[in-house]
Design a protein around this motif. Structure first.
Motif, PDB file in Angstrom:
ATOM      1  N   ILE A  10     -17.648   2.592   4.930  1.00  9.62           N
ATOM      2  CA  ILE A  10     -16.686   3.677   4.768  1.00  9.62           C
ATOM      3  C   ILE A  10     -15.266   3.115   4.674  1.00  9.62           C
ATOM      4  O   ILE A  10     -14.465   3.569   3.882  1.00  9.62           O
ATOM      5  N   VAL A  11     -14.956   2.089   5.443  1.00  7.28           N
ATOM      6  CA  VAL A  11     -13.606   1.530   5.446  1.00  7.28           C
ATOM      7  C   VAL A  11     -13.350   0.679   4.214  1.00  7.28           C
ATOM      8  O   VAL A  11     -12.265   0.695   3.665  1.00  7.28           O
ATOM      9  N   GLY A  12     -14.277  -0.067   3.753  1.00 10.84           N
ATOM     10  CA  GLY A  12     -14.053  -0.958   2.616  1.00 10.84           C
ATOM     11  C   GLY A  12     -15.371  -1.425   2.068  1.00 10.84           C
ATOM     12  O   GLY A  12     -15.908  -0.869   1.158  1.00 10.84           O
ATOM     13  N   GLY A  13     -15.925  -2.453   2.702  1.00 11.15           N
ATOM     14  CA  GLY A  13     -17.253  -2.913   2.354  1.00 11.15           C
ATOM     15  C   GLY A  13     -17.375  -3.476   0.957  1.00 11.15           C
ATOM     16  O   GLY A  13     -16.389  -3.771   0.287  1.00 11.15           O
ATOM     17  N   THR A  14     -18.594  -3.623   0.538  1.00  7.33           N
ATOM     18  CA  THR A  14     -18.940  -4.130  -0.781  1.00  7.33           C
ATOM     19  C   THR A  14     -19.562  -2.988  -1.587  1.00  7.33           C
ATOM     20  O   THR A  14     -19.917  -1.948  -1.016  1.00  7.33           O
ATOM     21  N   PRO A  15     -19.750  -3.178  -2.894  1.00  7.82           N
ATOM     22  CA  PRO A  15     -20.472  -2.143  -3.641  1.00  7.82           C
ATOM     23  C   PRO A  15     -21.862  -1.868  -3.047  1.00  7.82           C
ATOM     24  O   PRO A  15     -22.293  -0.720  -2.996  1.00  7.82           O
ATOM     25  N   ASP A  16     -22.531  -2.919  -2.569  1.00 13.55           N
ATOM     26  CA  ASP A  16     -23.850  -2.724  -1.942  1.00 13.55           C
ATOM     27  C   ASP A  16     -23.752  -1.848  -0.697  1.00 13.55           C
ATOM     28  O   ASP A  16     -24.599  -0.983  -0.469  1.00 13.55           O
ATOM     29  N   ASP A  17     -22.704  -2.064   0.127  1.00 14.57           N
ATOM     30  CA  ASP A  17     -22.512  -1.248   1.329  1.00 14.57           C
ATOM     31  C   ASP A  17     -22.280   0.211   0.973  1.00 14.57           C
ATOM     32  O   ASP A  17     -22.818   1.118   1.613  1.00 14.57           O
ATOM     33  N   ILE A  18     -21.455   0.441  -0.043  1.00 12.67           N
ATOM     34  CA  ILE A  18     -21.148   1.817  -0.448  1.00 12.67           C
ATOM     35  C   ILE A  18     -22.399   2.487  -1.012  1.00 12.67           C
ATOM     36  O   ILE A  18     -22.689   3.647  -0.693  1.00 12.67           O
ATOM     37  N   GLU A  19     -23.163   1.747  -1.805  1.00  8.17           N
ATOM     38  CA  GLU A  19     -24.391   2.309  -2.355  1.00  8.17           C
ATOM     39  C   GLU A  19     -25.377   2.652  -1.244  1.00  8.17           C
ATOM     40  O   GLU A  19     -25.988   3.723  -1.248  1.00  8.17           O
ATOM     41  N   GLN A  20     -25.525   1.768  -0.260  1.00  9.94           N
ATOM     42  CA  GLN A  20     -26.410   2.046   0.866  1.00  9.94           C
ATOM     43  C   GLN A  20     -25.940   3.290   1.625  1.00  9.94           C
ATOM     44  O   GLN A  20     -26.742   4.151   1.988  1.00  9.94           O
ATOM     45  N   ALA A  21     -24.640   3.402   1.876  1.00 10.56           N
ATOM     46  CA  ALA A  21     -24.098   4.576   2.573  1.00 10.56           C
ATOM     47  C   ALA A  21     -24.338   5.848   1.771  1.00 10.56           C
ATOM     48  O   ALA A  21     -24.631   6.909   2.326  1.00 10.56           O
ATOM     49  N   PHE A  22     -24.231   5.759   0.441  1.00  8.03           N
ATOM     50  CA  PHE A  22     -24.468   6.903  -0.449  1.00  8.03           C
ATOM     51  C   PHE A  22     -25.909   7.403  -0.300  1.00  8.03           C
ATOM     52  O   PHE A  22     -26.150   8.591  -0.095  1.00  8.03           O
ATOM     53  N   TYR A  23     -26.881   6.477  -0.360  1.00 10.86           N
ATOM     54  CA  TYR A  23     -28.280   6.893  -0.253  1.00 10.86           C
ATOM     55  C   TYR A  23     -28.616   7.355   1.165  1.00 10.86           C
ATOM     56  O   TYR A  23     -29.416   8.286   1.331  1.00 10.86           O
ATOM     57  N   GLU A  24     -28.006   6.766   2.183  1.00 12.68           N
ATOM     58  CA  GLU A  24     -28.196   7.266   3.552  1.00 12.68           C
ATOM     59  C   GLU A  24     -27.664   8.693   3.672  1.00 12.68           C
ATOM     60  O   GLU A  24     -28.279   9.533   4.327  1.00 12.68           O
ATOM     61  N   ALA A  25     -26.525   8.956   3.043  1.00 14.16           N
ATOM     62  CA  ALA A  25     -25.961  10.310   3.075  1.00 14.16           C
ATOM     63  C   ALA A  25     -26.910  11.304   2.405  1.00 14.16           C
ATOM     64  O   ALA A  25     -27.082  12.428   2.890  1.00 14.16           O
ATOM     65  N   LEU A  26     -27.544  10.904   1.299  1.00 12.30           N
ATOM     66  CA  LEU A  26     -28.531  11.781   0.652  1.00 12.30           C
ATOM     67  C   LEU A  26     -29.691  12.045   1.603  1.00 12.30           C
ATOM     68  O   LEU A  26     -30.119  13.193   1.761  1.00 12.30           O
ATOM     69  N   HIS A  27     -30.197  10.981   2.252  1.00 13.37           N
ATOM     70  CA  HIS A  27     -31.340  11.116   3.161  1.00 13.37           C
ATOM     71  C   HIS A  27     -31.020  12.024   4.336  1.00 13.37           C
ATOM     72  O   HIS A  27     -31.908  12.711   4.844  1.00 13.37           O
TER      73      HIS A  27
END
Length: 148
Positions: A10-27
Motif C-alpha cells: 500500500i505504501v510503495g512496494g513493487t508491481p508484484d506487491d501491488i498485484e498481490q494486494a489487488f487480488y487479495e482485495a478481490l478475495h
C-alpha cells in the motif's frame, strides 16, 4: 509478517506487491484495499469481460462495489508474463476465476493485462483489462513465465 507485506504494497512496494494486494482485495471484497492499489489519477482505466471501458477512480470504484455487493471475487492469477522498465510494468496473465454453479464450484478463465506506473506514492495500477478466456488459455503450457 503478511500484514507488513500488505502495508509495504500500500505504501510503495513493487508491481508484484501491488498485484498481490489487488487480488487479495478481490478475495476479501475489500474496496478500500482494492482502490489503494490504483494510481490517484483521473485517467486510470478498467475493462471487465464484456463490459464497457471505465475511466477514472469513481467509475472503477462503483463497478467493483457493485461486484462486491454479490460477494468476493475468487480470481487467481496464473501464467504471469512480465515486462518492466524503470517507471512502468505490464503483467499479462490468465486469471482462474472460481464460479459457484448449481453443480458446485467451476472454473472460468479470463485473460488479463495489469499495467503499473511508478508514482510519487510508489508503484500503482493504472490499467486492468480483462477479456473472456478458455481452458486452452490456461493450458498453453510450455512458454516462459517471465519476459525480459
Amino acid at each position: 509478517m503478511k500484514r507488513a507485506k500488505l502495508q509495504a504494497a500500500i505504501v510503495g512496494g513493487t508491481p508484484d506487491d501491488i498485484e498481490q494486494a489487488f487480488y487479495e482485495a478481490l478475495h476479501n471484497a475489500d474496496i478500500q484495499q482494492l482502490m489503494s492499489c490504483w494510481a490517484e489519477e483521473d485517467e486510470i482505466v478498467c475493462v471487465h469481460p464484456g463490459g464497457p471501458r471505465l475511466i477514472g477512480p469513481g467509475a472503477i470504484r462503483a463497478a467493483f462495489e457493485a461486484m462486491f455487493a454479490n460477494g468476493s471475487v475468487q480470481a487467481f492469477p496464473e501464467r504471469v508474463h512480465k515486462i518492466q522498465s524503470l517507471a512502468s510494468a505490464v503483467h499479462h496473465l490468465v486469471e482462474r476465476v472460481e464460479v459457484i454453479t448449481p453443480q458446485g464450484a467451476q472454473h472460468a478463465w479470463v485473460i488479463a493485462t495489469n499495467v503499473f506506473h511508478k508514482t510519487p506514492q510508489g508503484w500503482r495500477m493504472v490499467a486492468h483489462h480483462t477479456s473472456p478466456g478458455t481452458a486452452t488459455d490456461a493450458d498453453a503450457g510450455n512458454k516462459p513465465l517471465v519476459l525480459h
